[in-house]
Design an enzyme around this catalytic site. Structure first.
Site, mmCIF file in Angstrom:
data_model
loop_
_atom_site.group_PDB
_atom_site.id
_atom_site.type_symbol
_atom_site.label_atom_id
_atom_site.label_comp_id
_atom_site.label_asym_id
_atom_site.label_seq_id
_atom_site.Cartn_x
_atom_site.Cartn_y
_atom_site.Cartn_z
ATOM 1 N N ASN A 1 -17.199 -1.542 -4.397
ATOM 2 C CA ASN A 1 -16.687 -0.245 -3.938
ATOM 3 C C ASN A 1 -17.715 0.309 -2.970
ATOM 4 O O ASN A 1 -18.760 0.798 -3.384
ATOM 5 C CB ASN A 1 -16.508 0.694 -5.141
ATOM 6 C CG ASN A 1 -16.124 2.101 -4.716
ATOM 7 O OD1 ASN A 1 -15.719 2.323 -3.571
ATOM 8 N ND2 ASN A 1 -16.241 3.057 -5.631
ATOM 9 N N TRP A 2 -17.399 0.202 -1.685
ATOM 10 C CA TRP A 2 -18.378 0.613 -0.666
ATOM 11 C C TRP A 2 -18.462 2.131 -0.511
ATOM 12 O O TRP A 2 -19.324 2.620 0.194
ATOM 13 C CB TRP A 2 -18.035 -0.036 0.667
ATOM 14 C CG TRP A 2 -18.513 -1.457 0.779
ATOM 15 C CD1 TRP A 2 -19.242 -2.149 -0.147
ATOM 16 C CD2 TRP A 2 -18.309 -2.344 1.881
ATOM 17 N NE1 TRP A 2 -19.514 -3.420 0.328
ATOM 18 C CE2 TRP A 2 -18.952 -3.566 1.562
ATOM 19 C CE3 TRP A 2 -17.651 -2.228 3.114
ATOM 20 C CZ2 TRP A 2 -18.950 -4.653 2.438
ATOM 21 C CZ3 TRP A 2 -17.648 -3.313 3.981
ATOM 22 C CH2 TRP A 2 -18.290 -4.513 3.643
ATOM 23 N N LYS A 3 -17.534 2.843 -1.123
ATOM 24 C CA LYS A 3 -17.502 4.312 -0.980
ATOM 25 C C LYS A 3 -17.565 4.670 0.511
ATOM 26 O O LYS A 3 -16.985 3.973 1.317
ATOM 27 C CB LYS A 3 -18.630 4.948 -1.791
ATOM 28 C CG LYS A 3 -18.706 4.407 -3.214
ATOM 29 C CD LYS A 3 -19.590 5.205 -4.113
ATOM 30 C CE LYS A 3 -19.720 4.488 -5.447
ATOM 31 N NZ LYS A 3 -20.307 5.305 -6.478
ATOM 32 N N HIS B 1 -10.815 6.805 -9.451
ATOM 33 C CA HIS B 1 -12.281 6.694 -9.547
ATOM 34 C C HIS B 1 -12.844 8.049 -9.997
ATOM 35 O O HIS B 1 -12.320 9.101 -9.625
ATOM 36 C CB HIS B 1 -12.868 6.289 -8.200
ATOM 37 C CG HIS B 1 -14.315 5.923 -8.291
ATOM 38 N ND1 HIS B 1 -15.309 6.877 -8.285
ATOM 39 C CD2 HIS B 1 -14.933 4.723 -8.437
ATOM 40 C CE1 HIS B 1 -16.483 6.262 -8.409
ATOM 41 N NE2 HIS B 1 -16.283 4.959 -8.500
ATOM 42 N N GLU C 1 -15.269 9.730 -9.062
ATOM 43 C CA GLU C 1 -15.612 10.663 -7.973
ATOM 44 C C GLU C 1 -14.362 11.383 -7.463
ATOM 45 O O GLU C 1 -14.420 12.545 -7.089
ATOM 46 C CB GLU C 1 -16.337 9.900 -6.848
ATOM 47 C CG GLU C 1 -17.752 9.524 -7.273
ATOM 48 C CD GLU C 1 -18.324 8.291 -6.601
ATOM 49 O OE1 GLU C 1 -17.780 7.840 -5.577
ATOM 50 O OE2 GLU C 1 -19.333 7.763 -7.122
ATOM 51 N N GLU D 1 -15.445 2.531 -16.440
ATOM 52 C CA GLU D 1 -16.630 3.032 -15.752
ATOM 53 C C GLU D 1 -17.128 4.307 -16.437
ATOM 54 O O GLU D 1 -16.654 5.415 -16.121
ATOM 55 C CB GLU D 1 -16.292 3.352 -14.295
ATOM 56 C CG GLU D 1 -15.886 2.152 -13.480
ATOM 57 C CD GLU D 1 -16.288 2.306 -12.022
ATOM 58 O OE1 GLU D 1 -16.931 1.398 -11.507
ATOM 59 O OE2 GLU D 1 -15.989 3.343 -11.423
ATOM 60 N N GLY E 1 -23.937 5.019 -10.436
ATOM 61 C CA GLY E 1 -24.919 5.440 -9.440
ATOM 62 C C GLY E 1 -26.206 5.992 -10.040
ATOM 63 O O GLY E 1 -27.022 6.584 -9.329
ATOM 64 N N SER F 1 -23.671 0.953 -12.479
ATOM 65 C CA SER F 1 -25.015 0.386 -12.294
ATOM 66 C C SER F 1 -25.088 -1.111 -12.615
ATOM 67 O O SER F 1 -26.080 -1.594 -13.170
ATOM 68 C CB SER F 1 -26.049 1.181 -13.099
ATOM 69 O OG SER F 1 -26.094 2.520 -12.636
ATOM 70 N N GLY G 1 -20.720 -0.436 -7.126
ATOM 71 C CA GLY G 1 -20.969 0.439 -5.983
ATOM 72 C C GLY G 1 -22.201 -0.008 -5.232
ATOM 73 O O GLY G 1 -22.162 -0.925 -4.408
ATOM 74 N N GLY G 2 -23.344 0.606 -5.545
ATOM 75 C CA GLY G 2 -24.594 0.401 -4.795
ATOM 76 C C GLY G 2 -24.932 -1.052 -4.493
ATOM 77 O O GLY G 2 -25.198 -1.413 -3.330
HETATM 78 C C1 PEP Z 1 -18.716 2.742 -8.634
HETATM 79 O O1 PEP Z 1 -18.822 3.444 -7.651
HETATM 80 O O2 PEP Z 1 -17.597 2.461 -9.067
HETATM 81 C C2 PEP Z 1 -19.932 2.261 -9.272
HETATM 82 C C3 PEP Z 1 -19.823 1.614 -10.403
HETATM 83 O O3 PEP Z 1 -21.120 2.537 -8.642
HETATM 84 P P1 PEP Z 1 -22.574 1.918 -9.027
HETATM 85 O O4 PEP Z 1 -22.399 0.430 -9.163
HETATM 86 O O5 PEP Z 1 -23.432 2.274 -7.859
HETATM 87 O O6 PEP Z 1 -23.001 2.544 -10.303
#
Ligand code: PEP
Length: 249
Positions: free
Chosen positions: A9-11, A92, A94, A164, A170, A210, A231-232
């Site tokens: 997930n590049w956001k 999601h 966010e 999640e 994050g 994470s 994500g990251g």
């Molecule tokens: C996400 O944005 O869905 C996510 C899991 O981010 P991260 O891996 O950065 O925690």
């Protein structure tokens, strides 16, 4: 039996050039089989990614539940379909937190995504206070039952759930593999209650929060975890390759 998925997930990250560079350097180094690599990218570069990708499956990060109309700034399922996008992240945390997305809204989006043959990656998960006061399962039940109300699943391969925990997204503080497994197992039980065990056994349930190159192997050793929503770490080419390799069971 269930093919693992590693979904990035590049956001709101990466320009078109950065995304193409990523594709060109990552794709030749991905495992040939045993994992489905997915990138959910910003809407404005989806068409370029679909055109250029040979191995990676492409997804959007959100979608409006309406087909067209006066919804300034929104992207419709028709547009995603026209762009030949395969997946779409829905619900999601966010989006739930910053754009007030409710289970009812996510339910409408899932119905519309399936109508347009887009594969939803449906995100659920508790916030820290809920984990601490022991209501994680109650929250997951409400979210899953709300999201899937009146949804008919004709092909379970086309439905993906991402567990999640919001406190792990994050933050660098991943759930333990045991916590993640417990939640994913419970989600599978909820799906079995709604659709029967045969369907539930086929639905891929990912863990997100994470995920990194150090914890992927342990997470993937759990029987109910079928991959990761990342994500990251998905923004880094070398990490994305390692994560995909880590998903091959
Ligand atoms: C996400 O944005 O869905 C996510 C899991 O981010 P991260 O891996 O950065 O925690």
């Amino acid at each position: 039996m269930r093919k693992p998925i590693l979904a990035g997930n590049w956001k709101m990250n990466k320009t078109r050039d950065e995304a193409i560079h990523f594709l060109l350097s990552v794709e030749p180094n991905l495992p040939k089989d045993g994992v489905e690599a997915v990138i959910c990218a910003p809407a404005i570069i989806l068409r370029d990614l679909v055109k250029r990708s040979e191995v990676i499956h492409v997804g959007a990060q959100n979608m409006n539940e309406n087909v067209s109309g006066a919804y300034t700034g929104e992207i419709s399922p028709v547009m995603l379909k026209d762009t030949k996008v395969e997946y779409v992240i829905l619900g999601h945390s966010e989006r739930r937190a910053y754009y007030n997305e409710t289970d009812e809204k996510i339910n409408l989006k899932i119905a519309r995504a399936l109508e347009y043959e887009l594969k939803p990656i449906v995100c659920v998960g508790e916030v820290l206070a809920e984990r601490e006061n022991g209501t994680t399962n109650k929250v997951l039940k409400t979210q899953i039952e709300g999201a899937f109300k009146d949804i008919v699943i004709s092909n379970p391969d086309n439905i993906v759930i991402a567990y999640e925990p919001v406190w792990a997204i994050g933050t660098g503080k991943s759930a333990t593999s045991a916590q993640a497994e417990d939640a994913c197992k419970y989600i599978r039980e909820l799906l079995a209650n709604l659709y029967g065990a045969e369907v539930s056994d086929k639905i891929r349930i990912l863990y997100g929060g994470s995920v990194n190159t150090k914890n992927i192997d342990e997470l993937m050793s759990m029987p109910n975890i079928d991959g990761g929503l990342v994500g990251g770490a998905s923004l880094k080419e070398a990490d994305f390759i390692t994560l995909c390799k880590g998903c091959v069971k």
